[in-house]
Design a protein around this motif. Structure first.
Motif, PDB file in Angstrom:
ATOM      1  N   ARG A   1       0.851  -1.188   0.000  1.00 32.14           N
ATOM      2  CA  ARG A   1       0.000   0.000   0.000  1.00 32.14           C
ATOM      3  C   ARG A   1       0.883   1.232   0.000  1.00 32.14           C
ATOM      4  NH1 ARG A   1      -2.811  -2.966   4.829  1.00 32.14           N
ATOM      5  NH2 ARG A   1      -4.020  -4.476   3.651  1.00 32.14           N
ATOM      6  N   VAL A   2       0.452   2.246  -0.739  1.00 33.73           N
ATOM      7  CA  VAL A   2       1.216   3.484  -0.842  1.00 33.73           C
ATOM      8  C   VAL A   2       0.347   4.637  -0.362  1.00 33.73           C
ATOM      9  CG1 VAL A   2       2.367   5.077  -2.425  1.00 33.73           C
ATOM     10  CG2 VAL A   2       2.605   2.621  -2.753  1.00 33.73           C
ATOM     11  N   LYS A   3       0.953   5.519   0.436  1.00 33.52           N
ATOM     12  CA  LYS A   3       0.246   6.715   0.895  1.00 33.52           C
ATOM     13  C   LYS A   3       1.144   7.925   0.736  1.00 33.52           C
ATOM     14  CE  LYS A   3       0.252   4.818   5.232  1.00 33.52           C
ATOM     15  NZ  LYS A   3      -0.171   4.670   6.609  1.00 33.52           N
ATOM     16  N   LEU A   4       0.527   9.072   0.631  1.00 36.83           N
ATOM     17  CA  LEU A   4       1.270  10.327   0.574  1.00 36.83           C
ATOM     18  C   LEU A   4       1.664  10.717   1.993  1.00 36.83           C
ATOM     19  CD1 LEU A   4      -0.984  12.222  -1.983  1.00 36.83           C
ATOM     20  CD2 LEU A   4       1.280  11.269  -2.408  1.00 36.83           C
ATOM     21  N   ARG A   5       2.881  11.206   2.168  1.00 38.53           N
ATOM     22  CA  ARG A   5       3.349  11.557   3.516  1.00 38.53           C
ATOM     23  C   ARG A   5       2.554  12.697   4.125  1.00 38.53           C
ATOM     24  NH1 ARG A   5       9.535  11.462   4.750  1.00 38.53           N
ATOM     25  NH2 ARG A   5       8.627  11.222   6.793  1.00 38.53           N
ATOM     26  N   TRP A   6       2.053  13.605   3.299  1.00 37.23           N
ATOM     27  CA  TRP A   6       1.307  14.742   3.822  1.00 37.23           C
ATOM     28  C   TRP A   6      -0.179  14.430   4.004  1.00 37.23           C
ATOM     29  CZ3 TRP A   6      -2.362  16.147   0.292  1.00 37.23           C
ATOM     30  CH2 TRP A   6      -2.120  15.814  -1.030  1.00 37.23           C
ATOM     31  N   PHE A   7      -0.634  13.215   3.615  1.00 39.13           N
ATOM     32  CA  PHE A   7      -2.027  12.796   3.798  1.00 39.13           C
ATOM     33  C   PHE A   7      -2.049  11.315   4.170  1.00 39.13           C
ATOM     34  CE2 PHE A   7      -6.475  12.171   2.150  1.00 39.13           C
ATOM     35  CZ  PHE A   7      -7.073  13.015   3.052  1.00 39.13           C
TER      36      PHE A   7
END
Length: 195
Positions: free
Chosen positions: A145-151
């Motif tokens: 899974r990939v997520k944005l660091r700011w969200f």
């Protein structure tokens, strides 16, 4: 309740229903299994309460306005009430019950085995392992899974492998090639990541 408030309530229900169906139809989800499980019933409950209050006021609403006024609630009601209820009915009906119990066991044993930050420091790829025991192939299932660091509360499922040889001690399952490309070591596969 005045017309402006009803428009606000309808807009909130439409937004919640849109978020719910966006998650259903794409690989995006909440970064917490707890939130993933509770969000659909929450959306359904908000919509159900809103429609119940609307129905109680029906005498003072023009008939055409009442029908059109219910449209924003339909995606929320279907996605938050009808689909979860149908899913529960199917899962508690034999022969699906055993598979449901196995899945619950797998989900509760899910372990984060690797976290890698992209070179531009914008994305985080996380590798999760679920052991399957004797009924599955390999040691278990792997999810990337990939997520944005700011969200960080929203993530995207970008890869899964049903029969993996990884285990809960694997720590080199993937690496970033560039800011949008992952290399999966187990399958020697490159994977383009779209945020």
């Amino acid at each position: 309740m005045n017309n402006k408030r009803w428009k606000t309530v309808a807009a909130i229900n439409g937004a919640l229903g849109g978020m719910l169906w966006f998650g259903y139809l794409t690989g995006y989800s909440w970064s917490s299994v707890f939130l993933d499980l509770l969000f659909p019933p929450f959306v359904g409950l908000v919509s159900f309460i809103s429609v119940s209050v609307l129905d109680a006021r029906r005498e003072s609403i023009d008939r055409s306005e009442g029908v059109v006024g219910c449209l924003p609630y339909i995606p929320s009601l279907i996605g938050g009430c009808v689909l979860p209820l149908l899913l529960v009915i199917v899962l508690i009906t034999p022969p699906f019950t055993l598979g449901f119990l196995f899945r619950i066991g797998e989900m509760s044993s899910e372990v984060l085995i690797q976290r890698e930050v992209s070179p531009d420091n914008q994305r985080v790829a996380e590798v999760y392992f679920r052991s399957v025991g004797a009924y599955g192939s390999g040691n278990g299932r792997v999810f990337v899974r990939v997520k944005l660091r700011w969200f960080p509360i929203v993530e995207r499922d970008v890869y899964r492998l049903s029969g993996s040889d990884a285990d809960e001690y694997t720590s080199d399952y993937l690496r970033w090639i560039d800011n949008r490309t992952l290399f999966i070591s187990e399958t020697n596969q490159t994977l383009k990541v779209v945020p």
